[in-house]
Design an enzyme around this catalytic site. Sequence first.
Site, PDB file in Angstrom:
ATOM      1  N   LYS A 134       0.837  -1.212   0.000  1.00  0.00           N
ATOM      2  CA  LYS A 134       0.000   0.000   0.000  1.00  0.00           C
ATOM      3  C   LYS A 134       0.871   1.262   0.000  1.00  0.00           C
ATOM      4  CE  LYS A 134      -3.574   2.546   0.349  1.00  0.00           C
ATOM      5  NZ  LYS A 134      -4.648   2.639  -0.629  1.00  0.00           N
ATOM      6  N   CYS A 172      -4.417   9.818   2.108  1.00  0.00           N
ATOM      7  CA  CYS A 172      -3.518   8.727   1.730  1.00  0.00           C
ATOM      8  C   CYS A 172      -2.194   9.200   1.137  1.00  0.00           C
ATOM      9  CB  CYS A 172      -4.240   7.811   0.763  1.00  0.00           C
ATOM     10  SG  CYS A 172      -5.765   7.149   1.439  1.00  0.00           S
TER      11      CYS A 172
HETATM   12  N1  LIG Z   1     -11.065   6.948   2.083  1.00  0.00           N
HETATM   13  C1  LIG Z   1     -10.230   6.409   1.225  1.00  0.00           C
HETATM   14  O1  LIG Z   1     -10.301   6.663   0.010  1.00  0.00           O
HETATM   15  C2  LIG Z   1      -9.166   5.431   1.685  1.00  0.00           C
HETATM   16  C3  LIG Z   1      -8.442   4.774   0.695  1.00  0.00           C
HETATM   17  C4  LIG Z   1      -7.477   3.859   1.060  1.00  0.00           C
HETATM   18  C5  LIG Z   1      -7.235   3.627   2.398  1.00  0.00           C
HETATM   19  N2  LIG Z   1      -7.953   4.282   3.356  1.00  0.00           N
HETATM   20  C6  LIG Z   1      -7.608   3.976   4.754  1.00  0.00           C
HETATM   21  O2  LIG Z   1      -8.755   3.982   5.547  1.00  0.00           O
HETATM   22  C7  LIG Z   1      -8.512   4.702   6.752  1.00  0.00           C
HETATM   23  C8  LIG Z   1      -9.817   5.302   7.201  1.00  0.00           C
HETATM   24  O3  LIG Z   1     -10.202   6.200   6.194  1.00  0.00           O
HETATM   25  P1  LIG Z   1     -11.680   6.719   5.994  1.00  0.00           P
HETATM   26  O4  LIG Z   1     -11.671   7.477   4.712  1.00  0.00           O
HETATM   27  O5  LIG Z   1     -12.676   5.629   6.173  1.00  0.00           O
HETATM   28  O6  LIG Z   1     -11.797   7.732   7.227  1.00  0.00           O
HETATM   29  P2  LIG Z   1     -13.116   8.472   7.722  1.00  0.00           P
HETATM   30  O7  LIG Z   1     -12.664   9.651   8.476  1.00  0.00           O
HETATM   31  O8  LIG Z   1     -14.078   8.655   6.589  1.00  0.00           O
HETATM   32  O9  LIG Z   1     -13.779   7.426   8.721  1.00  0.00           O
HETATM   33  C9  LIG Z   1     -13.216   6.969   9.904  1.00  0.00           C
HETATM   34  C10 LIG Z   1     -14.342   6.476  10.794  1.00  0.00           C
HETATM   35  O10 LIG Z   1     -13.749   5.915  11.965  1.00  0.00           O
HETATM   36  C11 LIG Z   1     -14.556   6.314  13.073  1.00  0.00           C
HETATM   37  N3  LIG Z   1     -13.754   6.199  14.291  1.00  0.00           N
HETATM   38  C12 LIG Z   1     -12.794   7.048  14.760  1.00  0.00           C
HETATM   39  N4  LIG Z   1     -12.275   6.577  15.907  1.00  0.00           N
HETATM   40  C13 LIG Z   1     -12.905   5.408  16.167  1.00  0.00           C
HETATM   41  C14 LIG Z   1     -12.817   4.446  17.206  1.00  0.00           C
HETATM   42  N5  LIG Z   1     -11.947   4.589  18.209  1.00  0.00           N
HETATM   43  N6  LIG Z   1     -13.624   3.370  17.152  1.00  0.00           N
HETATM   44  C15 LIG Z   1     -14.515   3.210  16.131  1.00  0.00           C
HETATM   45  N7  LIG Z   1     -14.649   4.080  15.139  1.00  0.00           N
HETATM   46  C16 LIG Z   1     -13.864   5.172  15.150  1.00  0.00           C
HETATM   47  C17 LIG Z   1     -14.977   7.724  12.730  1.00  0.00           C
HETATM   48  O11 LIG Z   1     -16.099   8.139  13.474  1.00  0.00           O
HETATM   49  C18 LIG Z   1     -15.268   7.591  11.237  1.00  0.00           C
HETATM   50  O12 LIG Z   1     -16.606   7.228  10.972  1.00  0.00           O
HETATM   51  C19 LIG Z   1      -7.453   5.738   6.350  1.00  0.00           C
HETATM   52  O13 LIG Z   1      -6.680   6.149   7.439  1.00  0.00           O
HETATM   53  C20 LIG Z   1      -6.637   4.978   5.332  1.00  0.00           C
HETATM   54  O14 LIG Z   1      -5.605   4.272   5.972  1.00  0.00           O
HETATM   55  C21 LIG Z   1      -8.918   5.172   3.019  1.00  0.00           C
END
Ligand SMILES: NC(=O)c1ccc[n+]([C@@H]2O[C@H](COP(=O)([O-])OP(=O)(O)OC[C@H]3O[C@@H](n4cnc5c(N)ncnc54)[C@H](O)[C@@H]3O)[C@@H](O)[C@H]2O)c1
Length: 403
Positions: A218, A271
């Site tokens: 990744k 990211c």
């Molecule tokens: N969004 C993308 O396009 C993408 C792409 C590749 C990888 N990612 C990976 O996914 C991870 C998360 O991204 P996202 O876009 O979903 O973030 P986001 O901010 O949209 O969502 C994160 C969620 O986690 C929840 N959260 C926070 N702390 C928590 C806890 N202690 N327990 C339970 N829930 C909790 C938040 O309320 C939120 O709903 C990124 O850090 C990255 O590593 C995201």
Amino acid sequence: MRMWEGSGNQAVMMKIAVIGLGKAGLPLAGVIADSGLEVVGVDIDERKCEDINRGENPIPEERGLDELIKRHGGKDLIATTEYEDAKECEIFIIIVPLFTDENNIPDYRIIESAFRNVGRLLKRGDLVVLETSVPPRTTEERARKWMEEESGLKLGEFYLAHSPERIMTGFSISRLRGFPKIVGGVDRESGEKAFEIYKKFVPNLHLVSSARVAEFIKLMEGCYRDVNISLANELFKIANELGVDFYEARTYANHEYCHIHLPSTGVGGHCIPVYPWFLVKEMEKRDKFGYAKLLRTARQINDEMVNYWAEKIVLECMKINKPLNEVTICVRGISFREGVKELYNSRNLALAKLLSEKGLNIYVYDQFYSSEEVWEMGLRWIEPEDADLVFDSFRLTLERRNK
Ligand SMILES: NC(=O)c1ccc[n+]([C@@H]2O[C@H](COP(=O)([O-])OP(=O)(O)OC[C@H]3O[C@@H](n4cnc5c(N)ncnc54)[C@H](O)[C@@H]3O)[C@@H](O)[C@H]2O)c1
């Protein structure tokens, strides 16, 4: 509750917990539920959980998610703020954010809290998979330690793996259903177990030799994008200086072995601008600063693009027959990427703020943000037609409406 065939051929109940129902976690939870498995989604956001349980999609820009949430929300996809509600699950997928601080050092508090909460529920034979992108060795070192400390179990009594999320907001569901997904275990048994489970809802799945390799895949991808975007940005600036049409040149330069990316205002989002730092900081820690020189330089080139565009905008303003601070400028597009409502690390927003700090008469327009939302960001909203100069931050065009 749905059944699946375990390795012993007897039917086994299986419930999967998805921790973090954000832009990455919720589409995944929806896809798992749609494959016929029962899902408990845990998120600290109470309103989001209520929406999901009512069958309402909190991420409307995600194609196909409305249908999945309508079909499964509150039924075989139950959202909750209580980790305890996931205690009957055997599989735990953690997909909460990992932020970095102002010095680009990862802040593990959210991930640690998610792991420790899951650790308290862990039973012998359960599988935990981390999907959040993390610095290499996080799963085998930190995650393993958190799980063992909270559960009192040892690796081998539970399974631990990494499967990087490779979605792109807006297209997550089609990505989960078609794009190659990787899984790697902290030990061989964990990799095999995770592969066996993920195969039930991810068709294009690949098992790699370790969680460490899965994590690195990744990061490699993010670094490749960042470095190539910085190359495109650098060539774009040089082409402009030389009076060369960059886009025409790019069309014919690109072929099987050459893929010049598109220039931009920089790189935003959770990211790509974050992952190179995971490796740069790790090399610094090991006194191997020189190993990550290119990654560091690419970050700097991309971050400096806002200064380049600010200068271009000021020069264009000066062609308008008005005092500089009276020219109304519209930055069209403030999200970090076109088509999504997301401002995290947005270089377009950074550009608007930079121009505003320089005392220019700056306004913004973005189809995803209302004038009130823009106001809350400390900026002003305008229809592009009403501005003297419009900078389209996605197309990189500067249009003078007041000649
Ligand atoms: N969004 C993308 O396009 C993408 C792409 C590749 C990888 N990612 C990976 O996914 C991870 C998360 O991204 P996202 O876009 O979903 O973030 P986001 O901010 O949209 O969502 C994160 C969620 O986690 C929840 N959260 C926070 N702390 C928590 C806890 N202690 N327990 C339970 N829930 C909790 C938040 O309320 C939120 O709903 C990124 O850090 C990255 O590593 C995201």
